[in-house]
Design a protein around this motif. Structure first.
Motif: not given
Length: 151
Positions: A7-8, A38-40, A71-72, A85-87
């Motif tokens: 999932r990205i 926050p994000g998703g 940041l990754v 994986v979060e950007l």
């Protein structure tokens, strides 16, 4: 053996008046004290900045301008076959204030708050690099290696 796709996600590093915006994405029944930016998850056929601006608006009611990535991060839960994986992107507040009556239309984020750098020491949050990246400390990582998810 087949696995679920990775999932990205996109997340916001939003520092305003020297305070970082954090959210808690656990329902009260779970009772987790874990905070994050926050994000998703990214939706197909929309860029990451567009996805992130939408997620921040849904989760907090704030309108942001999405700037450069900073940041990754990645985490996984082998038991649930989950890997994300979060950007992280630096963001700027364009409009809005945190309204205590605001409700995330998807019901994911249940709490939101602004925190100072000193208050971060009193919280449980992920990724662990969050404060050093948010306040642009010398030597802040640009990649936070794969770790197991915590709740």
């Amino acid at each position: 053996m087949t696995h679920r796709p990775i999932r990205i996600a996109a997340r916001a590093i939003l520092v305003h008046r020297d305070r970082l915006l954090l959210v808690n994405a656990y329902p009260p029944s779970v009772g987790s004290d874990l905070w994050c930016a926050p994000g998703g998850g990214a939706e197909p056929h929309a860029g990451l900045p567009e996805n992130l601006a939408r997620e921040v608006r849904e989760e907090t009611g704030l309108e942001v301008r999405v700037d450069a990535p900073c940041l990754v991060n990645e985490f996984h839960d082998p038991a649930r076959d989950f890997h994300q994986v979060e950007l992280f992107f630096r963001c700027r507040l364009v409009r809005g204030t945190l309204d205590p009556a605001w409700e995330d239309p998807e019901g994911v984020v249940t709490r939101r708050r602004w925190v100072t750098r000193a208050q971060m020491a009193e919280l449980r949050y992920r990724p662990l690099a969050l404060p050093s990246v948010a306040w642009m400390e010398a030597g802040a990582p640009r990649y936070d290696p794969l770790e197991r998810i915590v709740g």
